[in-house]
Motif scaffolding. Structure first.
Motif, PDB file in Angstrom:
ATOM      1  N   GLU A  53     -10.273  45.703  17.063  1.00  0.00           N
ATOM      2  CA  GLU A  53     -10.736  46.439  18.229  1.00  0.00           C
ATOM      3  C   GLU A  53     -10.064  45.889  19.488  1.00  0.00           C
ATOM      4  O   GLU A  53      -9.607  44.744  19.515  1.00  0.00           O
ATOM      5  CB  GLU A  53     -12.253  46.349  18.348  1.00  0.00           C
ATOM      6  CG  GLU A  53     -12.981  47.084  17.232  1.00  0.00           C
ATOM      7  CD  GLU A  53     -14.486  47.001  17.368  1.00  0.00           C
ATOM      8  OE1 GLU A  53     -14.963  46.279  18.284  1.00  0.00           O
ATOM      9  OE2 GLU A  53     -15.190  47.634  16.567  1.00  0.00           O
ATOM     10  N   THR A 109      -9.953  52.618  17.866  1.00  0.00           N
ATOM     11  CA  THR A 109     -10.298  53.410  16.702  1.00  0.00           C
ATOM     12  C   THR A 109      -9.146  54.320  16.325  1.00  0.00           C
ATOM     13  O   THR A 109      -8.143  54.402  17.009  1.00  0.00           O
ATOM     14  CB  THR A 109     -11.549  54.259  16.974  1.00  0.00           C
ATOM     15  OG1 THR A 109     -11.243  55.215  17.986  1.00  0.00           O
ATOM     16  CG2 THR A 109     -12.699  53.409  17.431  1.00  0.00           C
ATOM     17  N   THR A 129     -13.488  43.745  14.253  1.00  0.00           N
ATOM     18  CA  THR A 129     -13.913  43.505  15.632  1.00  0.00           C
ATOM     19  C   THR A 129     -13.066  42.432  16.296  1.00  0.00           C
ATOM     20  O   THR A 129     -12.837  42.471  17.500  1.00  0.00           O
ATOM     21  CB  THR A 129     -15.395  43.100  15.678  1.00  0.00           C
ATOM     22  OG1 THR A 129     -15.585  41.981  14.813  1.00  0.00           O
ATOM     23  CG2 THR A 129     -16.273  44.246  15.214  1.00  0.00           C
TER      24      THR A 129
END
Length: 671
Positions: free
Chosen positions: A478, A555, A577
Motif C-alpha cells: 500500500e 490498489t 500493507t
C-alpha cells in the motif's frame, strides 16, 4: 317489558355521548388542516389548501413569486402544537432550508379560522418567512470563490488561473446575417463540428452568446481576433480558467477543471450548480472539494421589482438579510512534482508512438518529481496506473531473495543458452554475449540479464520469497503517503512450475507500474524501502480517490486501454500493507554494485557518459500478447545520485535499445 326503562336509558346515554363527540373543540380537524398546510408549503404548492377570504390559486401564485429566487430548492416544513381561541387556532411552522452545506432554520406563526365545519388558513406572507410583508420576495445571491491552485515543488503553481478567450457567436451582434452560416464558418475556423455547433446556435435564445471553443490566450494561439470578428456575430470573449502550463502537462495525473455538466450537478447532492467549475479526472477530481471551496450565499427579503440601479443608488441597502453563509476559499493542493523535470519527461516522450511513461522520484524523501505518460497513452495515466509485466528489471527482486539465501554478487551461477521447465523452453534475449554463458558470477548474470541463470535459481527461491523481497523494496504494498490513485505492483505469493519460472524473469502474473519500478530502484539508492509521496497536504480537504475515476492509492486499477495480455489477466491480489522485512543497507549496497555493473560491463554502457554521479541501471524486456514473434514491453530503471528513474514503452522491442536512449536523454538533460 320490565327491562324497557333500562334500555331507554342506555339509548339516551349513547345518543348523548355521540353528541358530545360531535360538538368537541374540533382539534382533530384543525390539526389535520395544519399538517396539510405544512405538507403543501414543503412542496411550494398550496393550490389544494383552503384560505380564509382568499382564492387558493391567487395565494399559490403569490407563494411561487415569493420563492422563485430560491428555485429549485424547497423547504422541509413541520407544524407544531396548536393553541385554540374560540373559532381560531394558531400554531408554529418550523422551516428548514438546505443552503449550500448549511441549514437555514426558522419558525413563524400560522393561523386557522373555522368556517362552518372547515378550518381555513389565514393568509399572510409572514407565515412563509419571518416579517415578510406584502409585495416582498425572497432572493438568493451567490459569491463563488476562485478555484485553488495545484502547486508543484517549491510551491510553484502548476494549475492556476491563466488567460483564455471563449470563441463563439454573439447572436445580438449578427445583425441581418444568417446564424447558421456564421456558426458554420466559425466552427470550421476553430475546428469543431459545424453541424453540431450550428444546431447549438439555432437552439439558443436571441440574446445568447454561444461558445464554440475556449482557447489559451498566452500568445501561442494561431486563430486571431481579426479572423474571428470577420465572421458576422463572431466574438472572442476574454476570460480565465484554472489551467496547467500547457495543454498536455501532466494531464493524465492532474486531470482538468471545467464547467460542471448536468450529470455532475445531479450527482453532487447540491454541492454543484450550473456555472460551477469542477474537476474531471486525476487530482482535480480526487481533491475537488478541497480545491473548489464553498460558495458564500446570502438570502434576502426585498421589494418585488427592485432593480440593481435602485439598490446601487440607495444610501442604505433596501434589502433585508435573512440568512448568510460565508464564502470559503479552496485550499491549494501541494504536490512534489518538479515542473522542469515533468516537462523534460514529457518532451523526451513526445515522439514515442506506443503508450509510454517516465517516472522520476527522489529516493531520500520519496518525492515523486515527474510522472509523465506519453502521447501514445491516449490520456491514460500509464505512469501511475499501468499494469505491465516488468521483465528483467524484476531480477533486482530475484537477486535480493538470493542474497537472503546466502548468495553474494560474486557467487557463481550457471547460465546456459536455453532452459526447459515442464516442457516450456526459456532462452536469453537476442544478442546475449557468449562470453557470459556457462559458469558466471551473479553480478555478470545480472549485468547481461541472463534469463536462464535466474530461472535456474527457482528451486532455491520460492514464490513467497519473491513476494517478500518485492515488498522489501517498496513495491506490491500500500502507498498511504502517496495521496493519489496508483498501482504499486502485484507479486503472487504462490506459483509453481512454469509460472514460478516465469516469475523469476518478471513475467507470469508479476505486474508493476512505472511508478513501482521507480520505487524499486529508489529503494536500492536509499538503502531502505521508499514510500512514494506526491500530495503533501491531502487532509486539508475532502479527498475522494474513487471520484477520480481510478482507485484508492495502492490498489488495483482499471485495465489500461492497451490490449496488454498481462494487464488483461485476472485482477491482481490486494497489496500488502507494508514490507514484512525491509531491505537493509548492506543488501541495497550489493544490489547497487550489480546495477553499476550493468553500466560498466553490461549492455547499458551508453549510460557511462551521463555527467554527475555514477549511474546504476537495470534493463527489462517482457513478452506479451499472442503474436509471433511476440510483442515486448521495454523497461529500464536507473539510479543517479538522489534520483531514481523508470522508463517504459509498451510495445518497444528491447529495454536497452528502446527505453535506454530515452533514459539517457532524460538523465543528461536533468543533470
Amino acid at each position: 317489558m320490565g327491562n324497557s326503562p333500562k334500555l331507554a336509558l342506555a339509548l339516551v346515554g349513547l345518543v348523548l355521548g355521540t353528541s358530545l363527540v360531535a360538538c368537541g373543540d374540533g382539534r382533530a380537524g384543525a390539526e389535520d388542516a395544519a399538517k396539510q398546510l405544512a405538507t403543501a408549503v414543503s412542496a411550494l404548492d398550496v393550490g389544494s389548501v383552503g384560505f380564509d377570504g382568499k382564492e387558493s390559486g391567487a395565494v399559490n401564485d403569490q407563494l411561487k413569486e415569493i420563492f422563485q429566487g430560491l428555485d429549485p430548492d424547497k423547504p422541509a416544513v413541520q407544524a407544531g402544537e396548536l393553541t385554540f381561541d374560540a373559532d381560531t387556532a394558531t400554531f408554529p411552522l418550523n422551516y428548514a432550508w438546505k443552503v449550500g452545506a448549511e441549514e437555514w432554520k426558522y419558525t413563524v406563526s400560522a393561523q386557522l379560522k373555522k368556517s362552518g365545519d372547515k378550518w381555513l388558513t389565514v393568509w399572510k406572507p409572514a407565515m412563509l418567512v419571518p416579517e415578510l410583508a406584502d409585495g416582498e420576495i425572497v432572493t438568493r445571491s451567490t459569491d463563488t470563490p476562485q478555484r485553488a491552485a495545484i502547486l508543484g515543488a517549491g510551491n510553484v503553481p502548476l494549475v492556476t488561473y491563466r488567460p483564455v478567450v471563449k470563441v463563439g457567436v454573439d447572436k445580438p451582434a449578427l445583425g441581418g446575417a444568417d446564424p447558421a452560416d456564421s456558426a458554420t464558418k466559425l466552427a470550421k475556423l476553430v475546428g469543431v463540428d459545424p453541424a453540431g455547433y450550428a444546431q447549438q446556435v439555432a437552439a439558443a435564445g436571441p440574446e445568447a452568446f454561444v461558445s464554440a471553443i475556449t482557447l489559451r490566450d498566452d500568445g501561442s494561439r494561431t486563430i486571431t481576433d481579426a479572423q474571428i470578428s470577420a465572421i458576422p456575430g463572431g466574438r472572442a470573449v476574454p476570460d480565465s480558467l484554472p489551467l496547467a502550463p500547457t495543454r498536455t502537462f501532466a494531464r493524465a495525473l492532474l486531470g482538468t477543471a471545467a464547467e460542471a455538466n448536468a450529470e455532475q450537478i445531479e450527482k453532487s447532492g447540491g454541492a454543484l450548480k450550473p456555472g460551477d467549475t469542477t474537476g474531471i479526472g486525476g487530482l482535480q477530481q480526487q481533491y475537488d472539494a478541497q480545491l473548489r471551496g464553498s460558495d458564500g450565499i446570502v438570502i434576502r427579503a426585498q421589494k418585488a421589482g427592485l432593480t440593481a440601479e435602485e439598490i446601487k443608488a440607495a444610501t442604505t441597502d433596501p434589502r433585508r438579510v435573512l440568512f448568510r453563509t460565508e464564502v470559503k476559499t479552496g485550499t491549494a493542493l501541494k504536490t512534489t512534482l518538479d515542473p522542469k523535470l515533468q516537462q523534460l519527461a514529457e518532451d523526451v516522450l513526445a515522439d514515442v508512438g506506443p503508450a509510454s511513461a517516465i517516472v522520476a522520484l527522489r529516493p531520500s524523501s520519496g518525492a515523486v518529481l515527474a510522472a509523465a505518460s506519453g502521447p501514445g497513452s491516449n490520456g491514460y495515466d500509464t505512469a501511475m496506473l499501468g499494469q505491465y509485466a516488468p521483465g528483467s528489471i524484476f531480477k533486482m527482486i530475484d537477486s535480493l531473495a538470493m542474497f537472503r539465501n546466502g548468495m553474494t554478487p560474486d557467487s557463481t551461477v550457471d547460465c546456459p543458452p536455453t532452459l526447459t521447465v515442464d516442457g516450456r523452453t526459456f532462452k536469453n534475449a537476442e544478442g546475449y554475449p557468449e562470453s557470459s554463458l556457462g559458469s558466471v558470477t551473479l553480478r555478470d548474470a545480472f549485468a547481461h540479464s541472463c534469463n536462464t541463470a535466474f530461472i535456474n535459481a527457482r528451486d532455491g527461491v520460492s514464490q513467497a520469497q519473491l513476494e517478500s523481497a518485492a515488498t522489501s523494496l517498496g513495491v506490491a504494498v500500500e502507498a498511504p503517503a502517496l495521496g493519489a490513485a496508483a498501482f504499486l505492483g502485484s507479486v503472487p505469493g504462490e506459483a509453481e512450475g512454469t509460472e514460478h519460472a516465469a516469475s523469476m524473469i518478471g513475467q507470469g502474473k508479476v505486474l508493476l507500474s512505472p511508478l513501482a519500478a521507480a520505487v524499486m530502484a529508489g529503494s536500492v539508492a536509499k538503502g531502505a524501502p521508499v514510500a512514494a509521496q506526491l500530495v503533501l497536504n491531502p487532509n486539508e480537504g475532502v479527498a475522494d480517490p474513487a471520484a477520480a475515476g481510478t482507485e484508492t492509492p495502492g490498489t488495483t486499477p482499471a485495465v489500461p486501454p492497451s490490449g496488454d495480455a498481462a494487464a488483461s489477466a485476472a485482477p491482481a491480489p490486494a497489496p500488502a500493507t507494508a514490507a514484512g522485512k525491509p531491505v537493509t543497507a548492506a543488501e541495497a549496497a550489493s544490489l547497487a554494485d550489480m546495477m553499476r555493473a550493468v553500466v560498466t560491463s553490461g549492455h547499458a554502457g551508453f549510460l557511462s557518459s551521463v555527467p554527475g554521479a555514477p549511474v546504476g541501471a537495470k534493463t527489462g524486456t517482457a513478452e506479451f500478447g499472442n503474436d509471433s514473434p511476440p510483442k515486448t514491453h521495454a523497461w529500464i530503471v536507473a539510479t543517479h545520485g538522489d534520483l531514481a528513474v523508470a522508463v517504459f514503452v509498451e510495445d518497444g522491442g528491447l529495454g536497452a535499445t528502446t527505453s535506454g536512449p530515452l533514459l539517457k536523454e532524460f538523465l543528461t538533460r536533468a543533470s
